[in-house]
Design a protein around this motif. Structure first.
Motif, PDB file in Angstrom:
ATOM      1  N   LYS A 241      16.853  46.601  80.477  1.00 25.82           N
ATOM      2  CA  LYS A 241      16.593  46.168  79.108  1.00 25.82           C
ATOM      3  C   LYS A 241      16.324  44.678  79.085  1.00 25.82           C
ATOM      4  N   GLY A 242      15.473  44.264  78.158  1.00 25.45           N
ATOM      5  CA  GLY A 242      15.199  42.847  77.988  1.00 25.45           C
ATOM      6  C   GLY A 242      14.056  42.326  78.827  1.00 25.45           C
ATOM      7  N   LYS A 243      13.322  43.241  79.474  1.00 22.92           N
ATOM      8  CA  LYS A 243      12.189  42.817  80.287  1.00 22.92           C
ATOM      9  C   LYS A 243      11.069  43.821  80.119  1.00 22.92           C
ATOM     10  N   SER A 244       9.924  43.357  79.700  1.00 22.42           N
ATOM     11  CA  SER A 244       8.804  44.249  79.487  1.00 22.42           C
ATOM     12  C   SER A 244       8.040  44.471  80.787  1.00 22.42           C
ATOM     13  N   SER A 245       7.755  45.746  81.080  1.00 23.77           N
ATOM     14  CA  SER A 245       6.944  46.130  82.239  1.00 23.77           C
ATOM     15  C   SER A 245       7.379  45.489  83.542  1.00 23.77           C
ATOM     16  N   PRO A 246       8.642  45.628  83.909  1.00 23.97           N
ATOM     17  CA  PRO A 246       9.094  45.045  85.180  1.00 23.97           C
ATOM     18  C   PRO A 246       8.592  45.862  86.364  1.00 23.97           C
ATOM     19  N   ASN A 247       8.608  45.251  87.543  1.00 21.70           N
ATOM     20  CA  ASN A 247       8.477  46.015  88.781  1.00 21.70           C
ATOM     21  C   ASN A 247       9.867  46.554  89.097  1.00 21.70           C
TER      22      ASN A 247
ATOM     23  N   ALA B 135      18.304  38.052  77.558  1.00 21.31           N
ATOM     24  CA  ALA B 135      18.653  38.194  78.968  1.00 21.31           C
ATOM     25  C   ALA B 135      18.455  39.651  79.395  1.00 21.31           C
ATOM     26  N   GLN B 136      18.052  39.800  80.653  1.00 27.81           N
ATOM     27  CA  GLN B 136      17.809  41.137  81.164  1.00 27.81           C
ATOM     28  C   GLN B 136      19.119  41.779  81.605  1.00 27.81           C
ATOM     29  N   THR B 137      19.255  43.043  81.327  1.00 29.07           N
ATOM     30  CA  THR B 137      20.405  43.799  81.823  1.00 29.07           C
ATOM     31  C   THR B 137      19.893  45.045  82.501  1.00 29.07           C
ATOM     32  N   ILE B 138      20.542  45.400  83.597  1.00 28.20           N
ATOM     33  CA  ILE B 138      20.159  46.582  84.351  1.00 28.20           C
ATOM     34  C   ILE B 138      21.365  47.494  84.472  1.00 28.20           C
ATOM     35  N   HIS B 139      21.168  48.728  84.154  1.00 27.46           N
ATOM     36  CA  HIS B 139      22.253  49.704  84.122  1.00 27.46           C
ATOM     37  C   HIS B 139      21.905  50.844  85.047  1.00 27.46           C
ATOM     38  N   GLN B 140      22.868  51.263  85.845  1.00 32.51           N
ATOM     39  CA  GLN B 140      22.658  52.407  86.719  1.00 32.51           C
ATOM     40  C   GLN B 140      23.694  53.470  86.411  1.00 32.51           C
ATOM     41  N   TRP B 141      23.246  54.714  86.518  1.00 28.41           N
ATOM     42  CA  TRP B 141      24.172  55.823  86.288  1.00 28.41           C
ATOM     43  C   TRP B 141      23.919  56.957  87.259  1.00 28.41           C
ATOM     44  N   PRO B 142      24.955  57.700  87.667  1.00 20.46           N
ATOM     45  CA  PRO B 142      26.354  57.408  87.383  1.00 20.46           C
ATOM     46  C   PRO B 142      26.861  56.246  88.232  1.00 20.46           C
ATOM     47  N   VAL B 143      28.071  55.837  88.012  1.00 18.99           N
ATOM     48  CA  VAL B 143      28.660  54.770  88.812  1.00 18.99           C
ATOM     49  C   VAL B 143      28.960  55.276  90.214  1.00 18.99           C
ATOM     50  N   ALA B 144      29.417  56.521  90.294  1.00 20.93           N
ATOM     51  CA  ALA B 144      29.737  57.135  91.578  1.00 20.93           C
ATOM     52  C   ALA B 144      29.610  58.650  91.466  1.00 20.93           C
ATOM     53  N   GLU B 145      29.311  59.264  92.593  1.00 22.80           N
ATOM     54  CA  GLU B 145      29.156  60.717  92.643  1.00 22.80           C
ATOM     55  C   GLU B 145      29.712  61.244  93.953  1.00 22.80           C
ATOM     56  N   ILE B 146      30.358  62.399  93.889  1.00 22.46           N
ATOM     57  CA  ILE B 146      30.711  63.163  95.079  1.00 22.46           C
ATOM     58  C   ILE B 146      29.985  64.498  94.961  1.00 22.46           C
TER      59      ILE B 146
END
Lengths: 114, 113
Positions: free
Chosen positions: A26-32, A1-12
């Motif tokens: 992760k879990g997906k080759s060559s995505p758009n 399964a594909q997982t998508i992670h973003q960082w940071p969660v929040a910023e000021i």
């Protein structure tokens, strides 16, 4: 399964300061890959998209830039933040080929510029 | 013109009623129409999508009705539940330029018990 992670969660951040937001899938080759911006209470505005490493297309100019240094990584940045940059930044991905139309969003990064 | 119009801006229905959310577009090259829902504090999640080869798409309580001639499509949420309360976005895309997903302004749905 594909997982998508973003960082940071929040910023000021302060006006005029630099910014770098990241997205990894992760879990997906060559995505758009895509970057979107959403003002509080607003709709989603596509900013950039990338179909391959090293190639990024700009959709709208908001004094931001994007890069794709690796197949699974997408970076959004600016050297000088504006108050108008506040909002919710979303990374999204889609498959290539016949399923390329369907875009899936990551959890997002909330940015407040003061 | 690449624009998607969405109405109403907000909608309140009683639990058990059918909620109807509407969208329209002008660009004839659009050929993929997804709906996303977004709960407070979360990112949008794909709910259901349709291509104009059909005029109806069902997934459980969610149905998209599509009218290609009038360039309109709608989302019907049957037997609405309080847990359906969220903001719903329609969107449109032309497969020839797959990257450009254009979103409507959103409908804030409240389902009252």
């Amino acid at each position: 399964a594909q997982t998508i992670h973003q960082w940071p969660v929040a910023e000021i951040k302060a006006v005029g300061s630099p910014l770098s937001l990241g997205c990894t899938i992760k879990g997906k080759s060559s995505p758009n890959l895509y970057w979107y911006w959403q003002a509080t209470g607003g709709t989603l505005q596509q900013l950039f998209y990338s179909i391959t490493v090293g190639q990024v297309e700009s959709v709208v100019q908001l004094n931001l830039s994007a890069s794709r240094p690796k197949d699974d990584q997408f970076i959004l940045s600016t050297e000088k933040l504006l108050l108008s940059h506040s909002g919710f930044y979303l990374c999204a991905w889609s498959a290539t080929g016949i399923n390329q139309d369907t875009q899936y969003f990551g959890p997002g990064t909330r940015l407040l510029v003061l | 013109q690449q624009q998607v119009r969405q109405s109403p801006q907000s909608l309140t229905v009683w639990e058990g009623e059918t909620a109807i959310l509407n969208c329209s577009y002008e660009d004839s090259t659009f050929d993929y129409f997804p709906w996303y829902h977004q709960f407070p504090g979360e990112s949008p999640a794909l709910l259901i999508a349709i291509r104009p080869v059909s005029n109806k798409k069902e997934d459980g309580r969610f149905t998209i009705f599509f009218n290609k001639r009038e360039k309109k499509f709608s989302l019907h949420i049957a037997d609405s539940q309080p847990g359906d309360s969220a903001t719903y976005f329609c969107a449109a895309l032309a497969s020839s330029s797959f990257s450009k997903l254009v979103f409507g302004q959103g409908t804030s749905l409240s389902v009252v018990p």
